[in-house]
Motif scaffolding. Structure first.
Motif, PDB file in Angstrom:
ATOM      1  N   ILE A  70     -10.337 -32.587 -11.553  1.00  0.00           N
ATOM      2  CA  ILE A  70     -11.769 -32.521 -11.849  1.00  0.00           C
ATOM      3  C   ILE A  70     -12.551 -33.238 -10.760  1.00  0.00           C
ATOM      4  CG2 ILE A  70     -13.568 -33.253 -13.453  1.00  0.00           C
ATOM      5  CD1 ILE A  70     -11.601 -32.802 -15.713  1.00  0.00           C
ATOM      6  N   GLU A  71     -12.053 -34.385 -10.298  1.00  0.00           N
ATOM      7  CA  GLU A  71     -12.787 -35.167  -9.316  1.00  0.00           C
ATOM      8  C   GLU A  71     -12.605 -34.638  -7.894  1.00  0.00           C
ATOM      9  OE1 GLU A  71     -12.013 -39.319  -9.626  1.00  0.00           O
ATOM     10  OE2 GLU A  71     -12.106 -39.334 -11.827  1.00  0.00           O
ATOM     11  N   TYR A  72     -11.367 -34.238  -7.554  1.00  0.00           N
ATOM     12  CA  TYR A  72     -11.091 -33.843  -6.153  1.00  0.00           C
ATOM     13  C   TYR A  72     -10.585 -32.409  -6.024  1.00  0.00           C
ATOM     14  CZ  TYR A  72     -11.264 -38.894  -5.512  1.00  0.00           C
ATOM     15  OH  TYR A  72     -11.637 -40.198  -5.504  1.00  0.00           O
ATOM     16  N   GLY A  73     -10.759 -31.584  -7.035  1.00  0.00           N
ATOM     17  CA  GLY A  73     -10.230 -30.227  -6.986  1.00  0.00           C
ATOM     18  C   GLY A  73     -10.774 -29.416  -5.829  1.00  0.00           C
ATOM     19  N   SER A  74     -12.085 -29.555  -5.535  1.00  0.00           N
ATOM     20  CA  SER A  74     -12.688 -28.792  -4.458  1.00  0.00           C
ATOM     21  C   SER A  74     -12.036 -29.137  -3.116  1.00  0.00           C
ATOM     22  CB  SER A  74     -14.192 -29.064  -4.417  1.00  0.00           C
ATOM     23  OG  SER A  74     -14.773 -28.429  -3.298  1.00  0.00           O
ATOM     24  N   SER A  75     -11.872 -30.432  -2.872  1.00  0.00           N
ATOM     25  CA  SER A  75     -11.272 -30.871  -1.607  1.00  0.00           C
ATOM     26  C   SER A  75      -9.807 -30.412  -1.493  1.00  0.00           C
ATOM     27  CB  SER A  75     -11.355 -32.397  -1.487  1.00  0.00           C
ATOM     28  OG  SER A  75     -12.691 -32.822  -1.498  1.00  0.00           O
ATOM     29  N   ILE A  76      -9.088 -30.558  -2.581  1.00  0.00           N
ATOM     30  CA  ILE A  76      -7.667 -30.147  -2.565  1.00  0.00           C
ATOM     31  C   ILE A  76      -7.542 -28.652  -2.293  1.00  0.00           C
ATOM     32  CG2 ILE A  76      -5.614 -29.881  -3.993  1.00  0.00           C
ATOM     33  CD1 ILE A  76      -6.408 -32.513  -5.393  1.00  0.00           C
ATOM     34  N   ALA A  77      -8.388 -27.852  -2.966  1.00  0.00           N
ATOM     35  CA  ALA A  77      -8.312 -26.407  -2.787  1.00  0.00           C
ATOM     36  C   ALA A  77      -8.648 -26.006  -1.359  1.00  0.00           C
ATOM     37  CB  ALA A  77      -9.236 -25.707  -3.773  1.00  0.00           C
ATOM     38  N   GLN A  78      -9.673 -26.599  -0.778  1.00  0.00           N
ATOM     39  CA  GLN A  78     -10.071 -26.238   0.586  1.00  0.00           C
ATOM     40  C   GLN A  78      -8.992 -26.634   1.600  1.00  0.00           C
ATOM     41  OE1 GLN A  78     -13.943 -27.912   1.366  1.00  0.00           O
ATOM     42  NE2 GLN A  78     -14.957 -26.711  -0.261  1.00  0.00           N
ATOM     43  N   ALA A 101     -10.844 -21.788  -3.300  1.00  0.00           N
ATOM     44  CA  ALA A 101     -11.200 -21.746  -1.882  1.00  0.00           C
ATOM     45  C   ALA A 101     -10.573 -20.489  -1.284  1.00  0.00           C
ATOM     46  CB  ALA A 101     -10.683 -22.981  -1.161  1.00  0.00           C
ATOM     47  N   VAL A 102     -11.414 -19.705  -0.575  1.00  0.00           N
ATOM     48  CA  VAL A 102     -10.958 -18.442   0.006  1.00  0.00           C
ATOM     49  C   VAL A 102     -11.196 -18.475   1.514  1.00  0.00           C
ATOM     50  CG1 VAL A 102     -11.197 -15.933  -0.018  1.00  0.00           C
ATOM     51  CG2 VAL A 102     -11.574 -17.244  -2.116  1.00  0.00           C
ATOM     52  N   PRO A 103     -10.152 -18.180   2.329  1.00  0.00           N
ATOM     53  CA  PRO A 103     -10.339 -18.151   3.796  1.00  0.00           C
ATOM     54  C   PRO A 103     -11.213 -16.963   4.173  1.00  0.00           C
ATOM     55  CG  PRO A 103      -8.121 -17.428   3.244  1.00  0.00           C
ATOM     56  CD  PRO A 103      -8.737 -17.936   1.979  1.00  0.00           C
ATOM     57  N   VAL A 104     -12.298 -17.241   4.899  1.00  0.00           N
ATOM     58  CA  VAL A 104     -13.262 -16.190   5.238  1.00  0.00           C
ATOM     59  C   VAL A 104     -12.743 -15.254   6.323  1.00  0.00           C
ATOM     60  CG1 VAL A 104     -15.235 -17.597   4.526  1.00  0.00           C
ATOM     61  CG2 VAL A 104     -14.389 -17.766   6.874  1.00  0.00           C
ATOM     62  N   ASN A 105     -11.706 -15.687   7.039  1.00  0.00           N
ATOM     63  CA  ASN A 105     -11.193 -14.858   8.148  1.00  0.00           C
ATOM     64  C   ASN A 105     -10.130 -13.850   7.697  1.00  0.00           C
ATOM     65  OD1 ASN A 105      -9.392 -16.876   7.518  1.00  0.00           O
ATOM     66  ND2 ASN A 105      -8.674 -17.140   9.639  1.00  0.00           N
ATOM     67  N   ILE A 106      -9.883 -13.777   6.385  1.00  0.00           N
ATOM     68  CA  ILE A 106      -8.926 -12.804   5.867  1.00  0.00           C
ATOM     69  C   ILE A 106      -9.666 -11.924   4.871  1.00  0.00           C
ATOM     70  CG2 ILE A 106      -6.704 -12.475   4.712  1.00  0.00           C
ATOM     71  CD1 ILE A 106      -5.907 -15.263   5.554  1.00  0.00           C
ATOM     72  N   PRO A 107     -10.129 -10.742   5.308  1.00  0.00           N
ATOM     73  CA  PRO A 107     -10.982  -9.898   4.467  1.00  0.00           C
ATOM     74  C   PRO A 107     -10.314  -9.463   3.168  1.00  0.00           C
ATOM     75  CG  PRO A 107     -11.081  -9.196   6.755  1.00  0.00           C
ATOM     76  CD  PRO A 107      -9.988 -10.208   6.674  1.00  0.00           C
ATOM     77  N   ILE A 108      -9.025  -9.154   3.220  1.00  0.00           N
ATOM     78  CA  ILE A 108      -8.365  -8.643   2.016  1.00  0.00           C
ATOM     79  C   ILE A 108      -8.371  -9.673   0.903  1.00  0.00           C
ATOM     80  CG2 ILE A 108      -6.033  -9.383   2.694  1.00  0.00           C
ATOM     81  CD1 ILE A 108      -5.010  -6.777   1.425  1.00  0.00           C
ATOM     82  N   LEU A 109      -8.355 -10.978   1.269  1.00  0.00           N
ATOM     83  CA  LEU A 109      -8.407 -12.035   0.257  1.00  0.00           C
ATOM     84  C   LEU A 109      -9.835 -12.218  -0.238  1.00  0.00           C
ATOM     85  CD1 LEU A 109      -5.973 -14.708   1.771  1.00  0.00           C
ATOM     86  CD2 LEU A 109      -5.496 -12.930   0.086  1.00  0.00           C
ATOM     87  N   MET A 110     -10.802 -12.026   0.651  1.00  0.00           N
ATOM     88  CA  MET A 110     -12.201 -12.147   0.238  1.00  0.00           C
ATOM     89  C   MET A 110     -12.564 -11.036  -0.745  1.00  0.00           C
ATOM     90  SD  MET A 110     -13.745 -14.761   1.659  1.00  0.00           S
ATOM     91  CE  MET A 110     -15.457 -14.271   1.568  1.00  0.00           C
ATOM     92  N   GLU A 111     -12.027  -9.839  -0.479  1.00  0.00           N
ATOM     93  CA  GLU A 111     -12.391  -8.706  -1.315  1.00  0.00           C
ATOM     94  C   GLU A 111     -11.666  -8.690  -2.655  1.00  0.00           C
ATOM     95  OE1 GLU A 111     -11.579  -5.337   1.047  1.00  0.00           O
ATOM     96  OE2 GLU A 111     -13.120  -5.774   2.564  1.00  0.00           O
ATOM     97  N   ASN A 112     -10.568  -9.381  -2.747  1.00  0.00           N
ATOM     98  CA  ASN A 112      -9.761  -9.324  -3.964  1.00  0.00           C
ATOM     99  C   ASN A 112      -9.616 -10.694  -4.625  1.00  0.00           C
ATOM    100  OD1 ASN A 112      -8.402  -6.417  -4.066  1.00  0.00           O
ATOM    101  ND2 ASN A 112      -8.427  -7.081  -1.913  1.00  0.00           N
ATOM    102  N   THR A 113     -10.642 -11.533  -4.455  1.00  0.00           N
ATOM    103  CA  THR A 113     -10.647 -12.818  -5.148  1.00  0.00           C
ATOM    104  C   THR A 113     -10.761 -12.571  -6.650  1.00  0.00           C
ATOM    105  OG1 THR A 113     -11.670 -13.913  -3.263  1.00  0.00           O
ATOM    106  CG2 THR A 113     -11.822 -15.012  -5.397  1.00  0.00           C
TER     107      THR A 113
END
Length: 487
Positions: A70-78, A101-113
């Motif tokens: 809850i406190e550090y989930g965002s940082s851990i995920a990124q 967290a989704v890597p922006v340089n991989i389109p297939i992951l961005m499109e299928n989040t």
């Protein structure tokens, strides 16, 4: 439809290769699939291990007051997303979605989040398994590639903090495997075409000479025996062509034999007539002598004791001669009879000849002719009594016509050789030695002994020869020798 060799071979090869290709492709596909699963499982195991270590170290550095995720989930995920180039979603212990967290340089992951909250029976399988304290993954094939969802429960110091779900792009791996499968399929097709072309060439090489042989066979059946078969190969077809040529030559020779059979029959008939005349002449001579002496001593005024003694001796000698001639004629008749039953047996000729030499040595001693025998075992299949008759006749002739004080040499190796010293023999007698009634009647010889010997040897598939090399008479007997095996 005529099922030619080419059609049978083509259909059989096509069916066999098609089945083999299907089985090979199926096996290859299963192998690639299993190998891919193994690689993915190893990769996900490594991913789980490294991410656990990262979270463990993170929790030691950043002490959470309440809940780590809850406190550090965002940082851990990124950080995990950057570290592994995958989408990373974090879920609380109750199944509530926290952050992804989704890597922006991989389109297939961005499109299928895929955001999922409130984990229940409709949720993804890997999430359900993760909340059941298991690590699980789910592959998903898309138009543009393949991704894999991987989730596992996170424990730090035996305390459950929630679930991590990774979404990775495995399109390259699946694409490579598909290309590999296509390459093997293409290779299989190329191999099939290549083997098929080679098979056509091979069948043509087989069928062409067979057609030549078929055509030649038809021509021979129509009476043309001069046909040639120009086949020059070193395989079984070439061997067949050679044997065909042998058969053709044999047929041609047999035709020639049949055409000349009439002449041979006439010659044989003449020989039979001559033989009959010779027999008649030889029988009439002793009979005339006996009859003449009988008439003289049968006259009323006969009273000559010296002539009577001479007549009795002459009658006895001529009777013996006549008896011997009749015996030889009976032996010859028996040898010529096609219905005579002959019991062939396997025996060793060498000890048989040794026994004969021992029996005849007493007679030879009277003429100072020692019989010397050398040789080795000579196994053969034949009529033992007839072979004995031949050997006795030949050795007896050597004693009768040999020179005193000279040995009779007998050698038994690959052939049987009988050598004795004798007076010079006229060439015409040597040439016709084995014909009936050729010799003069010296020492009781009526010219049938060697003739009968030649007949017996011929019936045993052998040969006999008569030669004179001054001062020696040489008789060689060749008989089929059985192979012997020594252990």
């Amino acid at each position: 439809m005529k099922w030619t060799i080419r059609k049978k071979f083509f259909l059989g090869f096509l069916l066999l290769f098609a089945i083999a290709a299907l089985l090979f492709n199926e096996l290859l596909e299963k192998t690639i699939e299993n190998n891919t699963m193994t690689v993915i499982q190893n990769d996900l195991t490594k991913l789980q291990h490294t991410s656990k270590e990262y979270i463990k170290q993170f929790s030691q550095i950043h002490r959470a007051k309440d809940d780590l995720f809850i406190e550090y989930g965002s940082s851990i995920a990124q950080e995990l997303s950057k570290l592994h180039a995958q989408s990373v979603a974090i879920y609380k212990t109750d199944g509530q979605f926290l952050y992804e967290a989704v890597p922006v340089n991989i389109p297939i992951l961005m499109e299928n989040t895929k955001y999922e909250t409130d984990i229940d029976e409709n949720s993804s399988n890997e999430l359900q398994q993760a909340f059941q304290n298991k690590a699980a993954y789910t592959p998903k094939k898309l138009t543009e590639g393949t991704i894999i969802y991987f989730a596992y429960p996170v424990y730090v110091q035996d305390e459950f903090h929630g679930v991590l779900r990774f979404t990775g792009d495995y399109s390259a791996m699946y694409k490579h495997n598909q290309q590999l499968l296509h390459s093997f399929t293409l290779l299989t097709i190329i191999l099939f075409v290549g083997v098929f072309v080679i098979s056509l060439l091979l069948t043509s090489q087989i069928i062409k000479p067979l057609r030549t042989l078929t055509s030649a066979t038809k021509r021979i059946a129509n009476g043309d025996y001069s046909v040639s078969t120009p086949i020059h190969t070193s395989d079984e077809i070439g061997e067949l062509a050679i044997q065909f040529q042998h058969m053709q030559n044999e047929i041609r020779q047999q035709i020639h034999v049949i055409e000349s059979e009439k002449e041979k029959v006439l010659i044989l008939e003449k020989k039979r007539t001559d033989f009959f005349h010779n027999v008649t002449h030889e029988l009439k001579t002793p009979l005339a002598t006996i009859s003449g002496y009988a008439q003289i001593i049968g006259e009323k005024d006969f009273d000559d004791s010296l002539f009577l003694e001479k007549a009795a001796q002459k009658i006895r000698l001529e009777s013996d001669r006549l008896n011997e001639m009749v015996s030889q004629l009976l032996s010859f008749s028996k040898a010529q009879s096609e219905t005579t039953f002959k019991s062939f047996e396997v025996f060793d000729l060498f000890p048989l000849i040794q026994s004969i030499c021992e029996d005849l040595q007493l007679k030879a001693t009277k003429y100072a002719m020692p019989i010397l025998i050398t040789g080795q075992s000579f196994m053969m299949n034949g009529h033992k009594d007839e072979i004995r008759q031949v050997i006795i006749n030949v050795i007896d002739n050597a004693i009768k016509h040999g020179l005193s004080n000279h040995p009779i040499e007998i050698c038994v190796y690959d052939r049987i050789t009988i050598i004795n010293h004798s007076q010079p023999i006229p060439p015409d007698i040597i040439t016709h030695a084995f014909e009936p009634f050729i010799h003069t009647a010296a020492k009781g010889n009526h010219g049938l002994g060697l003739f009968i010997c030649a007949q017996i040897i011929e019936q045993h598939n052998g040969s006999i020869s008569f030669n004179y090399q001054q001062p020696q008479t040489i008789i060689e007997i060749n008989l089929p020798k059985l192979a012997t095996f020594q252990q």
